[in-house]
Design an enzyme around this catalytic site. Structure first.
Site, PDB file in Angstrom:
ATOM      1  N   HIS A  55       0.920  -1.396   0.083  1.00 32.56           N
ATOM      2  CA  HIS A  55       0.004  -0.062  -0.264  1.00 32.56           C
ATOM      3  C   HIS A  55       1.022   1.310   0.172  1.00 32.56           C
ATOM      4  CE1 HIS A  55      -3.791  -1.964   1.613  1.00 32.56           C
ATOM      5  NE2 HIS A  55      -3.307  -2.718   0.606  1.00 32.56           N
ATOM      6  N   GLU A  57       1.276   3.603   2.340  1.00 27.23           N
ATOM      7  CA  GLU A  57       2.056   3.971   3.323  1.00 27.23           C
ATOM      8  C   GLU A  57       3.407   3.263   3.417  1.00 27.23           C
ATOM      9  OE1 GLU A  57      -2.437   4.203   4.587  1.00 27.23           O
ATOM     10  OE2 GLU A  57      -1.410   3.156   3.032  1.00 27.23           O
ATOM     11  N   THR A 201     -24.957  -6.379 -29.468  1.00 28.48           N
ATOM     12  CA  THR A 201     -23.738  -5.351 -29.951  1.00 28.48           C
ATOM     13  C   THR A 201     -22.389  -5.985 -30.206  1.00 28.48           C
ATOM     14  OG1 THR A 201     -24.615  -3.593 -28.545  1.00 28.48           O
ATOM     15  CG2 THR A 201     -22.146  -3.672 -28.923  1.00 28.48           C
ATOM     16  N   LEU A 209     -14.258  -5.743 -27.165  1.00 25.43           N
ATOM     17  CA  LEU A 209     -14.660  -5.093 -25.961  1.00 25.43           C
ATOM     18  C   LEU A 209     -13.457  -5.290 -24.868  1.00 25.43           C
ATOM     19  CD1 LEU A 209     -18.332  -5.882 -25.469  1.00 25.43           C
ATOM     20  CD2 LEU A 209     -17.285  -3.710 -26.254  1.00 25.43           C
ATOM     21  N   ARG A 212      -6.875  -2.378 -25.623  1.00 25.39           N
ATOM     22  CA  ARG A 212      -5.817  -2.742 -26.371  1.00 25.39           C
ATOM     23  C   ARG A 212      -4.588  -1.806 -26.081  1.00 25.39           C
ATOM     24  NH1 ARG A 212     -10.299  -3.269 -29.010  1.00 25.39           N
ATOM     25  NH2 ARG A 212     -10.507  -1.436 -29.977  1.00 25.39           N
ATOM     26  N   GLU A 296     -21.212  -0.322 -22.612  1.00 22.49           N
ATOM     27  CA  GLU A 296     -21.070   0.078 -24.149  1.00 22.49           C
ATOM     28  C   GLU A 296     -22.228  -1.007 -24.705  1.00 22.49           C
ATOM     29  OE1 GLU A 296     -17.577   0.398 -26.139  1.00 22.49           O
ATOM     30  OE2 GLU A 296     -16.251   0.653 -24.579  1.00 22.49           O
TER      31      GLU A 296
END
Length: 369
Positions: A55, A57, A201, A209, A212, A296
């Protein structure tokens, strides 16, 4: 109420800037930055880069070394207090013997939620909370939304001509927007935890989808190595099981979740026999730990998400083109009968991207009668 100095503000701004270094890599963890100062000088700093790695910290404390003793730590989010894949950061700050910790905000994660702050105070460390809190919250809207509501932050992406058409009457739509706008979309995809679309779609466009690397904006490619590219989960609504294994979707990088009768998630249907979008979001959060959902899809699903009041933010690209009223519209029927029912938008940002205009807006959902 805590009093913060100009030095405090400057250091927290630095920590917020550092935190942005993880926007493409930290999900499902939040973006966090940390700065440690001793006698007014920065002795350590860092940010969280990827889930499972140290993390913010920890990075800052490693850099500070012995200079952390008696120092002040500025953290954009309350230090964690529980053991996960990494030890508690609050414990690390205590062992390092810092004198003071300033947090921009309390962690909305129920596993933390003030426990880190209390752990520090119990160890005799002075803790102040609330410095530049709005800026800190803006770093992690999706993480905060999931922690506070149990659902992901939903961004609905759409692209249209200036007269609001998404395709010609014959269905042709490539390409309405500029290459720069399409690169911009790649960057938004890369920030998300999951990309949601429909089988229609995917089949119509043979869409992959995924993200890239070579299509990302040059500014992003310069900051990140290809090996750090994180592929969002691709979630496809396929109520009638139309997806076939030959589609590009299944031959490109990234995992796919099919919401279909024989898929990974069985669709929950509403009274109209359509996929219950709210239930799907609940399941995605529960099963796949999704903070940020990028949607999308075509006009029908866009309208359904808006009708269900599930869209937190619209990302709309408008191209300087006219396609005529015989084209295909941006959003499906909403069933509105009076102007009082019209969904208003609060525009947050207007930006020119290539030759297009990108509008980021928040829907204002009125109370139901």
């Amino acid at each position: 109420m805590a009093q913060f100095t100009p030095q405090d503000h400057a250091m927290m701004l630095r920590a917020i800037k550092l935190a942005r270094g993880g926007v493409f890599t930290t999900p499902p963890n939040p973006n966090v930055g940390c700065v440690i100062t001793n006698n007014g000088e920065i002795v350590g700093e860092g940010f969280h880069f990827k889930a499972g790695e140290p993390h913010a910290e920890v990075h800052a404390l490693r850099m500070a070394g012995d200079k952390a003793v008696g120092a002040t730590a500025y953290v954009t989010l309350e230090p964690c207090s529980h053991y996960g894949r990494t030890p508690p950061c609050a414990e690390g700050l205590i062992k390092a013997k810092v004198a003071k910790v300033i947090c921009a905000m309390q962690d909305p994660n129920p596993q933390v939620a003030g426990r880190g702050i209390q752990m520090l105070r119990d160890a005799g460390i002075e803790v102040q909370v609330g410095l530049l809190e709005e800026d800190a919250r803006a770093l992690n809207p999706a993480f905060i939304k999931r922690m506070e509501t149990g659902r992901p932050f939903v961004q609905l992406k759409m692209a249209a001509s200036l007269d609001g058409q998404t395709a010609l009457a014959n269905g042709q739509s490539q390409w309405i927007t500029s290459s720069q706008a399409r690169q911009d979309v790649q960057a938004w995809r890369a920030k998300s935890g999951a990309i949601l679309s429909t089988s229609k779609t995917v089949i119509d466009d043979n869409a992959s989808l995924n993200v890239r690397f070579d299509d990302l904006p040059a500014s992003v490619q310069a900051r990140y190595d290809r090996s750090n590219l994180r592929q969002p989960l691709r979630v496809i609504l396929d109520r009638t099981g139309q997806l076939t294994s030959d589609l590009k979707l299944f031959h490109t990088e990234g995992d796919v979740v099919q919401v279909s009768p024989q898929g990974d998630m069985a669709p929950e249907l509403n009274s109209e026999g359509k996929i219950d979008l709210a239930a799907t979001l609940d399941a995605l959060t529960r099963e796949y730990n999704i903070n940020h959902l990028w949607v999308e899809a075509g006009a029908t699903l866009a309208g359904a998400f808006i009708q269900a009041r599930l869209v937190d933010e619209l990302v709309l690209y408008l191209a300087p083109k006219l396609m005529g009223s015989d084209g295909r519209g941006l959003i499906g029927a909403l069933g509105l009968e009076a102007m009082s029912q019209v969904i208003e938008l609060e525009i947050k940002q207007l930006t020119q991207v290539g030759s297009d205009i990108r509008i980021i807006a928040t829907p204002i959902y009125k109370e139901s009668n």
